[in-house]
Design a protein around this motif. Sequence first.
Motif, PDB file in Angstrom:
ATOM      1  N   ALA A 197     -28.501   2.794  -0.044  1.00 17.92           N
ATOM      2  CA  ALA A 197     -29.099   3.514   1.098  1.00 17.92           C
ATOM      3  C   ALA A 197     -28.013   3.928   2.090  1.00 17.92           C
ATOM      4  O   ALA A 197     -27.953   5.095   2.512  1.00 17.92           O
ATOM      5  CB  ALA A 197     -30.155   2.645   1.776  1.00 17.92           C
ATOM      6  N   ASP A 250     -19.940  -3.216   6.284  1.00 17.82           N
ATOM      7  CA  ASP A 250     -20.627  -4.136   5.367  1.00 17.82           C
ATOM      8  C   ASP A 250     -19.984  -5.514   5.463  1.00 17.82           C
ATOM      9  O   ASP A 250     -18.760  -5.636   5.543  1.00 17.82           O
ATOM     10  CB  ASP A 250     -20.592  -3.647   3.918  1.00 17.82           C
ATOM     11  CG  ASP A 250     -21.705  -4.288   3.092  1.00 17.82           C
ATOM     12  OD1 ASP A 250     -22.649  -3.565   2.714  1.00 17.82           O
ATOM     13  OD2 ASP A 250     -21.660  -5.520   2.858  1.00 17.82           O
ATOM     14  N   ARG A 284     -26.759  -4.763  -3.540  1.00 14.98           N
ATOM     15  CA  ARG A 284     -27.405  -5.330  -4.725  1.00 14.98           C
ATOM     16  C   ARG A 284     -27.011  -4.614  -6.022  1.00 14.98           C
ATOM     17  O   ARG A 284     -27.451  -5.011  -7.101  1.00 14.98           O
ATOM     18  CB  ARG A 284     -28.930  -5.334  -4.533  1.00 14.98           C
ATOM     19  CG  ARG A 284     -29.385  -6.503  -3.678  1.00 14.98           C
ATOM     20  CD  ARG A 284     -30.826  -6.392  -3.289  1.00 14.98           C
ATOM     21  NE  ARG A 284     -31.008  -5.555  -2.125  1.00 14.98           N
ATOM     22  CZ  ARG A 284     -32.119  -4.912  -1.817  1.00 14.98           C
ATOM     23  NH1 ARG A 284     -33.152  -4.991  -2.635  1.00 14.98           N
ATOM     24  NH2 ARG A 284     -32.202  -4.184  -0.719  1.00 14.98           N
ATOM     25  N   ILE A 332     -22.016  -7.447  11.041  1.00 17.35           N
ATOM     26  CA  ILE A 332     -22.492  -7.056  12.373  1.00 17.35           C
ATOM     27  C   ILE A 332     -23.387  -8.178  12.898  1.00 17.35           C
ATOM     28  O   ILE A 332     -24.294  -8.646  12.207  1.00 17.35           O
ATOM     29  CB  ILE A 332     -23.247  -5.704  12.308  1.00 17.35           C
ATOM     30  CG1 ILE A 332     -22.311  -4.613  11.785  1.00 17.35           C
ATOM     31  CG2 ILE A 332     -23.813  -5.340  13.671  1.00 17.35           C
ATOM     32  CD1 ILE A 332     -21.014  -4.419  12.560  1.00 17.35           C
ATOM     33  N   ASP A 355     -34.210   0.345   0.456  1.00 15.76           N
ATOM     34  CA  ASP A 355     -35.161   0.483  -0.655  1.00 15.76           C
ATOM     35  C   ASP A 355     -36.552   0.005  -0.280  1.00 15.76           C
ATOM     36  O   ASP A 355     -37.564   0.607  -0.639  1.00 15.76           O
ATOM     37  CB  ASP A 355     -34.649  -0.273  -1.893  1.00 15.76           C
ATOM     38  CG  ASP A 355     -34.466  -1.770  -1.663  1.00 15.76           C
ATOM     39  OD1 ASP A 355     -34.371  -2.206  -0.493  1.00 15.76           O
ATOM     40  OD2 ASP A 355     -34.426  -2.519  -2.671  1.00 15.76           O
ATOM     41  N   ALA A 408     -33.256   1.274  -6.792  1.00 17.21           N
ATOM     42  CA  ALA A 408     -32.122   1.973  -6.184  1.00 17.21           C
ATOM     43  C   ALA A 408     -32.509   3.402  -5.817  1.00 17.21           C
ATOM     44  O   ALA A 408     -32.029   3.945  -4.822  1.00 17.21           O
ATOM     45  CB  ALA A 408     -30.946   1.967  -7.162  1.00 17.21           C
TER      46      ALA A 408
HETATM   47  C1  LIG Z   1     -31.848  -9.128  -9.458  1.00 18.95           C
HETATM   48  C2  LIG Z   1     -32.122  -7.683  -9.107  1.00 18.95           C
HETATM   49  C3  LIG Z   1     -32.598  -6.805 -10.077  1.00 18.95           C
HETATM   50  C4  LIG Z   1     -32.820  -5.473  -9.776  1.00 18.95           C
HETATM   51  N1  LIG Z   1     -33.211  -4.622 -10.760  1.00 18.95           N
HETATM   52  C5  LIG Z   1     -33.271  -3.289 -10.497  1.00 18.95           C
HETATM   53  C6  LIG Z   1     -33.504  -2.334 -11.527  1.00 18.95           C
HETATM   54  O1  LIG Z   1     -33.659  -2.678 -12.705  1.00 18.95           O
HETATM   55  N2  LIG Z   1     -33.528  -1.013 -11.197  1.00 18.95           N
HETATM   56  C7  LIG Z   1     -33.347  -0.578  -9.908  1.00 18.95           C
HETATM   57  O2  LIG Z   1     -33.338   0.633  -9.639  1.00 18.95           O
HETATM   58  N3  LIG Z   1     -33.148  -1.464  -8.907  1.00 18.95           N
HETATM   59  C8  LIG Z   1     -33.105  -2.792  -9.177  1.00 18.95           C
HETATM   60  N4  LIG Z   1     -32.867  -3.683  -8.172  1.00 18.95           N
HETATM   61  C9  LIG Z   1     -32.956  -3.206  -6.793  1.00 18.95           C
HETATM   62  C10 LIG Z   1     -31.728  -2.431  -6.339  1.00 18.95           C
HETATM   63  O3  LIG Z   1     -30.572  -3.202  -6.530  1.00 18.95           O
HETATM   64  C11 LIG Z   1     -31.953  -2.116  -4.856  1.00 18.95           C
HETATM   65  O4  LIG Z   1     -33.159  -1.366  -4.721  1.00 18.95           O
HETATM   66  C12 LIG Z   1     -30.847  -1.306  -4.190  1.00 18.95           C
HETATM   67  O5  LIG Z   1     -29.577  -1.686  -4.664  1.00 18.95           O
HETATM   68  C13 LIG Z   1     -30.988  -1.530  -2.680  1.00 18.95           C
HETATM   69  O6  LIG Z   1     -30.034  -0.775  -1.948  1.00 18.95           O
HETATM   70  P1  LIG Z   1     -30.024  -0.856  -0.367  1.00 18.95           P
HETATM   71  O7  LIG Z   1     -28.876  -0.047   0.082  1.00 18.95           O
HETATM   72  O8  LIG Z   1     -31.372  -0.532   0.162  1.00 18.95           O
HETATM   73  O9  LIG Z   1     -29.803  -2.405  -0.009  1.00 18.95           O
HETATM   74  P2  LIG Z   1     -28.591  -3.384  -0.354  1.00 18.95           P
HETATM   75  O10 LIG Z   1     -27.983  -3.038  -1.649  1.00 18.95           O
HETATM   76  O11 LIG Z   1     -29.138  -4.768  -0.178  1.00 18.95           O
HETATM   77  O12 LIG Z   1     -27.522  -3.088   0.796  1.00 18.95           O
HETATM   78  C14 LIG Z   1     -27.591  -3.670   2.064  1.00 18.95           C
HETATM   79  C15 LIG Z   1     -26.169  -4.000   2.488  1.00 18.95           C
HETATM   80  O13 LIG Z   1     -26.202  -4.496   3.838  1.00 18.95           O
HETATM   81  C16 LIG Z   1     -25.173  -5.439   3.969  1.00 18.95           C
HETATM   82  N5  LIG Z   1     -25.468  -6.250   5.144  1.00 18.95           N
HETATM   83  C17 LIG Z   1     -26.544  -7.056   5.361  1.00 18.95           C
HETATM   84  N6  LIG Z   1     -26.478  -7.614   6.590  1.00 18.95           N
HETATM   85  C18 LIG Z   1     -25.324  -7.138   7.174  1.00 18.95           C
HETATM   86  C19 LIG Z   1     -24.711  -7.344   8.440  1.00 18.95           C
HETATM   87  N7  LIG Z   1     -25.250  -8.133   9.369  1.00 18.95           N
HETATM   88  N8  LIG Z   1     -23.535  -6.713   8.697  1.00 18.95           N
HETATM   89  C20 LIG Z   1     -22.948  -5.892   7.762  1.00 18.95           C
HETATM   90  N9  LIG Z   1     -23.519  -5.665   6.538  1.00 18.95           N
HETATM   91  C21 LIG Z   1     -24.683  -6.286   6.255  1.00 18.95           C
HETATM   92  C22 LIG Z   1     -25.202  -6.210   2.662  1.00 18.95           C
HETATM   93  O14 LIG Z   1     -23.956  -6.850   2.404  1.00 18.95           O
HETATM   94  C23 LIG Z   1     -25.508  -5.087   1.655  1.00 18.95           C
HETATM   95  O15 LIG Z   1     -24.315  -4.577   1.072  1.00 18.95           O
HETATM   96  C24 LIG Z   1     -32.613  -5.014  -8.456  1.00 18.95           C
HETATM   97  C25 LIG Z   1     -32.126  -5.895  -7.479  1.00 18.95           C
HETATM   98  C26 LIG Z   1     -31.879  -7.224  -7.798  1.00 18.95           C
HETATM   99  C27 LIG Z   1     -31.330  -8.151  -6.742  1.00 18.95           C
END
Ligand SMILES: Cc1cc2nc3c(=O)[nH]c(=O)nc-3n(C[C@H](O)[C@H](O)[C@H](O)COP(=O)(O)OP(=O)(O)OC[C@H]3O[C@@H](n4cnc5c(N)ncnc54)[C@H](O)[C@@H]3O)c2cc1C
Length: 318
Positions: free
Chosen positions: A16, A35, A43, A119, A291, A298
């Motif tokens: 995201a 990050d 994730r 943060i 997400d 993703a």
């Molecule tokens: C076990 C597992 C299986 C999955 N299987 C699938 C699948 O088969 N197919 C699929 O499409 N998706 C799958 N997903 C989901 C997918 O990984 C997520 O939907 C997607 O990666 C989420 O992206 P995001 O950017 O919303 O959140 P995230 O990837 O969680 O990013 C958030 C970021 O914020 C950072 N952060 C948090 N707090 C702070 C702070 N205070 N200061 C600085 N940084 C911070 C974290 O380090 C992280 O890097 C799976 C996830 C998991 C865990």
Amino acid sequence: MVGDAPSIAIIGAGVAGLTCGMKLAAFSARCTIFDKGRGLGGRLATRRAEGGFQFDHGAPYLAAKSANFLALLRQAEAAGAAAPWSPEGTEPGFVGVPGMTGLAKYMAAGLDIRKGTRIEGLMPDGEGWILQWEGGERRFDIVILTTPPLQTVDLLPDEHPLAGMLDAVRMDPCLTLMVGISGEVDVARGLTGGSCEEIAWMAKDSAKPGRPNARCFVAHASTSWSERHLELNLDEVAARFLPMVLARLDLPETYAPAYVSAHRWRYARASHPLGQAYLANDARTLFVGGDWCLGNSAEHAWESGQAIAAAIGGAIKA
Ligand SMILES: Cc1cc2nc3c(=O)[nH]c(=O)nc-3n(C[C@H](O)[C@H](O)[C@H](O)COP(=O)(O)OP(=O)(O)OC[C@H]3O[C@@H](n4cnc5c(N)ncnc54)[C@H](O)[C@@H]3O)c2cc1C
């Protein structure tokens, strides 16, 4: 705001946050991504271990429903950062190359990213915000939070109206086990998918394209097993999880793999998403996405990031 383009902070370098950063760069916005992790991707996670082992212990692969997300994956493929792969019998998908984080690195190219910066606070400052981290702070005109919902609530100022809007969102945990096998042991060749009461998913990671040869398996515990064992220390999780994985691999319970490690995803996937692409304050200087706004994949993270960037970019252009 200072100058023509607002200064923008994005918290989170997952799909995201990176999507937001990529799209805002096209509006010539001054964006900095923070990050807390040492790597990128959130994730979308890859672990490398001694012995040539490599595991995608977060999302194992991605599928695209929309033409635009597919276009991003195809561009990454053309750049050598992704390749087609999906478990048998499921929709066509992609993996990052050489690991899932390869896709995040591709998306991050050219963006200003401060890794290893957690943060800790967000303070209103006139029309903008002061971001605080250990040993530093900086003012931004616009802040975008792409952290999981509970972490987002922790970052919002006390009693901020957006916090209450996240009450109904639920994220399920997932405990994962990484198992590396060396030597002459005969194990399932291309094992993927499949579910039982305890194991929701299991794959031979080393069968994905562009991976090292060492045999690597990743298993995801079911939500109920993960919830029951969530607060155990990770060594204990591994000790209880391993026998179930060995059984799936037709290996004896006494077999000792070369590498075993568990990972705890406290907020793995949304079971009750928000139902809209993002939230923003009335002044549109604070945005919340990820997400969990739209679903649990993703692609949902990408859609949320796109929507936030379009809202901000539209205002910059106007
Ligand atoms: C076990 C597992 C299986 C999955 N299987 C699938 C699948 O088969 N197919 C699929 O499409 N998706 C799958 N997903 C989901 C997918 O990984 C997520 O939907 C997607 O990666 C989420 O992206 P995001 O950017 O919303 O959140 P995230 O990837 O969680 O990013 C958030 C970021 O914020 C950072 N952060 C948090 N707090 C702070 C702070 N205070 N200061 C600085 N940084 C911070 C974290 O380090 C992280 O890097 C799976 C996830 C998991 C865990």
